[in-house]
Design an enzyme around this catalytic site. Structure first.
Site, mmCIF file in Angstrom:
data_model
loop_
_atom_site.group_PDB
_atom_site.id
_atom_site.type_symbol
_atom_site.label_atom_id
_atom_site.label_comp_id
_atom_site.label_asym_id
_atom_site.label_seq_id
_atom_site.Cartn_x
_atom_site.Cartn_y
_atom_site.Cartn_z
ATOM 1 C CB THR A 19 -0.901 -0.008 1.264
ATOM 2 O OG1 THR A 19 -1.473 -1.314 1.411
ATOM 3 C CG2 THR A 19 -1.984 1.020 1.186
ATOM 4 N NE ARG B 248 -0.764 -5.478 12.264
ATOM 5 C CZ ARG B 248 0.119 -5.634 13.252
ATOM 6 N NH1 ARG B 248 -0.278 -5.627 14.492
ATOM 7 N NH2 ARG B 248 1.407 -5.813 12.988
ATOM 8 C CG HIS C 154 0.558 -9.769 -3.824
ATOM 9 N ND1 HIS C 154 1.381 -8.787 -3.324
ATOM 10 C CD2 HIS C 154 -0.647 -9.595 -3.201
ATOM 11 C CE1 HIS C 154 0.695 -8.051 -2.462
ATOM 12 N NE2 HIS C 154 -0.533 -8.519 -2.369
HETATM 13 P P1 A3P Z 1 1.496 -3.985 9.842
HETATM 14 O O1 A3P Z 1 0.385 -4.979 9.784
HETATM 15 O O2 A3P Z 1 2.757 -4.530 10.380
HETATM 16 O O3 A3P Z 1 1.097 -2.713 10.501
HETATM 17 P P2 A3P Z 1 0.503 -4.401 2.442
HETATM 18 O O4 A3P Z 1 0.288 -2.984 2.045
HETATM 19 O O5 A3P Z 1 1.510 -5.114 1.597
HETATM 20 O O6 A3P Z 1 -0.776 -5.121 2.601
HETATM 21 O O7 A3P Z 1 1.210 -4.344 3.864
HETATM 22 C C1 A3P Z 1 0.508 -3.885 4.982
HETATM 23 C C2 A3P Z 1 1.508 -3.461 6.023
HETATM 24 O O8 A3P Z 1 2.090 -2.206 5.620
HETATM 25 C C3 A3P Z 1 0.836 -3.216 7.360
HETATM 26 O O9 A3P Z 1 1.829 -3.564 8.326
HETATM 27 C C4 A3P Z 1 0.577 -1.735 7.296
HETATM 28 O O10 A3P Z 1 0.366 -1.140 8.550
HETATM 29 C C5 A3P Z 1 1.823 -1.229 6.622
HETATM 30 N N1 A3P Z 1 1.628 0.074 5.961
HETATM 31 C C6 A3P Z 1 0.547 0.495 5.265
HETATM 32 N N2 A3P Z 1 0.730 1.738 4.827
HETATM 33 C C7 A3P Z 1 1.940 2.140 5.260
HETATM 34 C C8 A3P Z 1 2.685 3.354 5.130
HETATM 35 N N3 A3P Z 1 2.198 4.410 4.486
HETATM 36 N N4 A3P Z 1 3.913 3.404 5.691
HETATM 37 C C9 A3P Z 1 4.419 2.343 6.358
HETATM 38 N N5 A3P Z 1 3.757 1.177 6.526
HETATM 39 C C10 A3P Z 1 2.529 1.065 5.974
#
Ligand code: A3P
Length: 339
Positions: A81, A301, A140
């Site tokens: 994201t 999260r 992915h």
């Molecule tokens: P956590 O569950 O450890 O908080 P993806 O985007 O691949 O689904 O990954 C989700 C993870 O990226 C989550 O980790 C989320 O909180 C974190 N995340 C989402 N946006 C983010 C941002 N702008 N900066 C840093 N981490 C981010």
């Protein structure tokens, strides 16, 4: 959790409209119980649910990459994201003034769709004009399964990976929060961990996924850029500068003076994105008839490095560290859960 042996697959929900060769392919693949996702297929060495797998196959058959296309690749929960927001903001910075930026009102996944999980989801046929108007895609898919035209063209690929402990914990939370039709009960941390360590996770084995892109980034650095979530978190300026250069739109001296990079970092920060209305209350489905509804808030999260240490036991950390050491042996790449 017991793994089922590869066996002929009974028809799954949604198979009715599939072509004969698709049905035949599905029934020839090994399957297993993946915990929250009770029915995973193994295709070209990696595990998928049916709809994502059909999306991969459709994409392999039909997607034609152009040299100017940009592809963002990750394993689930590696910071996709964030990468989507950054790449969208970097490549579109001349188009949108910050106060009216699309990232303020759209979830990043809407602006940068997944090939197999949105555009070709479940064997969909996307509108070719829509595909061509995008140019910035995500996936992915493991490197080996990418459509041949992506590999053969000059289309660039950015891969973001993350410590497996944090990926695992992030996915465990995420999947337990998904409304999954096949099973209502959450999976325990221990069961999910055993599966992850056996290589059974959505788009897993994790280490093979990472290694595929790592090797390609070493062989063709002009084609594949390899980034780590932890590096971006520690000090984002240098990697994001390199990212802009790699994507073909480096920051100009004037933009440097005006603080463009810092504005982008602020726009795409966890704090900013997670507090936007669209990301607090919005919901998305991957494609038509997608049974899994993703509430955007579950994509944000904690966004921290090392959160898995708050959940995994010392034995679990040692076990995962050992697996990673074995799997990555001989490659100039390390991941340690214990930091
Ligand atoms: P956590 O569950 O450890 O908080 P993806 O985007 O691949 O689904 O990954 C989700 C993870 O990226 C989550 O980790 C989320 O909180 C974190 N995340 C989402 N946006 C983010 C941002 N702008 N900066 C840093 N981490 C981010």
């Amino acid at each position: 959790m017991a793994m089922s042996r590869p066996s002929p697959t009974p028809p799954q929900e949604g198979e009715e409209g599939l072509s004969h060769d698709c049905k035949e392919l599905l029934s020839s693949l090994p399957t297993t119980n993946g915990g929250r996702f009770t029915h995973l297929y193994q295709y070209e060495g990696f595990w998928y649910n049916q709809q994502f797998l059909l999306g991969i196959i459709a994409c392999q058959r039909h997607f034609q990459a152009h040299d100017s296309d940009l592809l963002l690749a990750t394993t689930p929960k590696s910071g996709t994201t964030w990468l989507k927001a950054l790449a969208f903001a970097i490549t579109n910075r001349a188009r949108y003034p910050f106060p009216q930026h699309p990232l303020l009102t759209n979830n990043p996944h809407k602006l940068v769709p997944y090939l197999e999980m949105n555009l070709y989801y479940g064997n969909s046929t996307p509108d070719p004009e829509r595909i061509r108007s995008l140019g910035l895609f995500s996936t992915h898919m493991p490197y080996t399964s990418l459509p041949q035209s992506i590999k053969d063209s000059n289309c660039k690929v950015v891969y973001l990976c993350r410590n497996p402990g944090d990926v695992f914990i992030s996915f465990w939370h995420f999947s337990n929060n998904l409304k999954v039709p096949e099973t209502q009960s959450p999976i325990s941390l221990e069961d999910a961990f055993d599966l992850f360590c056996a290589g059974i996770s959505m788009y897993g084995p994790f280490w093979d996924h990472v290694l595929g892109y790592w090797k390609e980034s070493k062989e063709r650095p002009e084609k594949v850029m390899f980034l780590k979530y932890e590096d971006l978190k520690r000090e984002p300026v240098a990697p994001v500068k390199r990212l802009a250069e790699f994507l073909g739109c480096p920051f100009t001296p004037q933009e440097d003076r005006e603080g463009m990079l810092h504005d982008i970092l602020k726009l795409c920060s966890f704090e900013n994105l997670s507090n936007l209305e669209v990301n607090k209350i919005g919901k998305t489905r991957h494609g038509n008839n997608d049974p899994y509804e993703v509430e955007h808030k579950h994509l944000f999260r904690r966004g921290e490095v090392g959160d898995s240490l708050n959940y995994l036991t010392t034995q679990m950390i040692e076990r995962l560290d050992q697996i990673m050491e074995e799997k990555l042996q001989g490659y100039d790449l390390t991941f340690q859960v214990s930091v």
